[in-house]
Design an enzyme around this catalytic site. Structure first.
Site, PDB file in Angstrom:
ATOM      1  N   PRO A   2     -39.436-115.271  26.461  1.00  0.00           N
ATOM      2  CA  PRO A   2     -40.177-114.886  26.257  1.00  0.00           C
ATOM      3  C   PRO A   2     -40.290-113.975  25.252  1.00  0.00           C
ATOM      4  CG  PRO A   2     -37.848-114.024  27.456  1.00  0.00           C
ATOM      5  CD  PRO A   2     -38.170-115.179  27.053  1.00  0.00           C
ATOM      6  N   GLU A   3     -41.359-113.557  24.260  1.00  0.00           N
ATOM      7  CA  GLU A   3     -42.123-113.016  23.353  1.00  0.00           C
ATOM      8  C   GLU A   3     -42.960-111.811  23.581  1.00  0.00           C
ATOM      9  OE1 GLU A   3     -44.117-117.055  21.321  1.00  0.00           O
ATOM     10  OE2 GLU A   3     -43.133-117.880  22.529  1.00  0.00           O
TER      11      GLU A   3
END
Ligand SMILES: [Zn+2]
Length: 276
Positions: A2-3
Site C-alpha cells: 500500500p502506497e
DNA sequence: CTTCGATCCTGAGAGC
DNA sequence: TGCTCTCAGGATCGAA
C-alpha cells in the site's frame, strides 16, 4: 504494497461504512502490531467509541473516534483492513477484529506483521512519531513545481531516494517511484540537485499524474493488496516498468532493466531514462 | 549530509 | 517431492 493511492482507496472504501458506527468489542489474536497503548488496555480504551472520521496522511490512515481519540494505522507491506460480515470466514493472518454496532466487523490482517496501530488522545496526534515528520502531500496545493525545484536544490542524493523519503514527500513507495521516474524519463540514480529545470517539471507532472491514475484505478494489487471491501485494484495492469525486467519498454522496445537503489528493487528503461 | 546494513516477518519461487 | 536459499520491502536505528 500500500502506497498513497492504495491507502486512499482503503480510506474511501471504509469511510461510508464506518462513520457513525460504534466499536462494541475488540478481539486480539496477535498483538505485535499494536504500538500504543499496551495491547492489554486497547480493548477497554476503544470499546464504546464511535468512528467520527477517516483521513489519510501519506501512507497513514487516521481514524478519528469519539471522546477525542485517534486511531492511527500504517499498513506497511501487507496490512489489510476489511469491513465484513461477522460470519465471513477469517483470513489466516487476521490479527485484530473490531466488532461494530451494525453487526459487521472491521478486521485487520497482516501476513508480514509489519503494520502499526496507535490509539492515542487526539491532542497527541501532531506529535506522533512518523506521522509528525511527514513531508508535503503530493496531491495537495502545497506540492508545486516551484516547491519541488527549490527542495531538490540541496539534495545531493539519488532522485529515487528523495521520492521515497517520507519526510520530504509523503506517500510515494517503491512501485510508484519507479513508474513516476519512467513517466518523467529520469534515471532513478540521477543526483537530485543535477536535474534540469525541464526534468523537474516532468517529474512534478509525472508524480501528480501517476498518483491520480493509481487512485482512479483503485490502487495496485501486486501482492496482496485489497481495499476495505476486499476488492483488488487495477493499476497493476498499467505498470510500465515495475516488475517487468527483461520485457520490452512500451515506448521504445528496449528491455526493462533492474538495479538496486537504496536497497530497493528498481526498474527502469535504460533507453528512455538515460543515466547522465 | 549521506549511504549502508540490520531489523521486523512470511511466503513465493528458484535451485538442487 | 522436499529441502534450503534468496528475495520482497516501509520505517527506524546505529554505524561509517
Ligand atoms: Zn524505453
Amino acid at each position: 504494497m500500500p502506497e498513497l493511492p492504495e491507502v486512499e482507496t482503503v480510506k474511501r472504501s471504509l469511510s461510508g461504512k464506518l462513520i457513525g458506527k460504534e466499536i462494541r468489542d475488540l478481539e486480539i489474536y496477535f498483538s505485535g502490531n499494536i504500538r500504543r497503548p499496551d495491547p492489554l488496555l486497547m480493548g477497554e480504551m476503544i470499546r464504546g467509541k464511535k468512528f467520527l472520521g477517516i483521513d489519510r496522511r501519506g501512507k497513514y490512515l487516521i481514524f478519528t473516534l469519539s471522546e477525542d481519540l485517534a486511531l492511527v494505522v500504517h499498513l506497511r507491506m501487507t496490512g489489510q483492513l476489511l469491513y465484513v460480515d461477522a460470519a465471513f470466514p477469517k483470513d489466516k493472518h487476521t490479527h485484530l477484529v473490531f466488532s461494530l454496532s451494525d453487526g459487521m466487523e472491521l478486521r485487520y490482517a497482516d501476513l508480514r506483521k509489519f503494520g502499526t496501530f496507535d490509539l492515542i488522545p487526539l491532542s497527541e496526534l501532531p506529535q506522533l512519531k512518523g506521522l509528525a515528520q511527514l513531508g508535503v502531500e503530493p496531491l495537495s496545493g502545497d506540492f508545486t513545481v516551484q516547491w519541488l525545484d527549490q527542495m531538490l536544490q540541496n539534495k545531493n542524493r539519488s532522485i529515487k531516494n528523495v521520492l521515497l523519503d517520507q519526510t520530504i514527500i509523503a506517500g510515494i513507495g517503491n512501485i510508484y517511484a519507479d513508474e513516476i521516474l519512467y513517466e518523467g524519463g529520469i534515471h532513478p540514480e540521477t543526483i537530485a540537485c543535477n536535474l534540469t529545470e525541464d526534468q523537474v517539471r516532468q517529474l512534478w507532472q509525472a508524480t501528480v499524474k501517476l498518483l491520480n491514475l493509481g487512485i482512479e484505478h483503485r490502487g495496485t494489487s501486486i501482492r496482496n493488496y485489497v481495499d476495505g471491501d476486499g476488492r483488488q485494484g487495477g493499476f497493476q495492469e498499467l505498470l510500465k516498468v515495475y516488475g517487468r525486467r527483461g520485457e520490452p519498454c512500451v515506448r521504445c522496445g528496449s528491455p526493462i532493466g533492474k538495479t538496486k537503489v537504496q536497497g530497493r528493487g528498481t526498474y527502469y528503461c535504460p533507453n528512455c531514462q538515460p543515466k547522465v
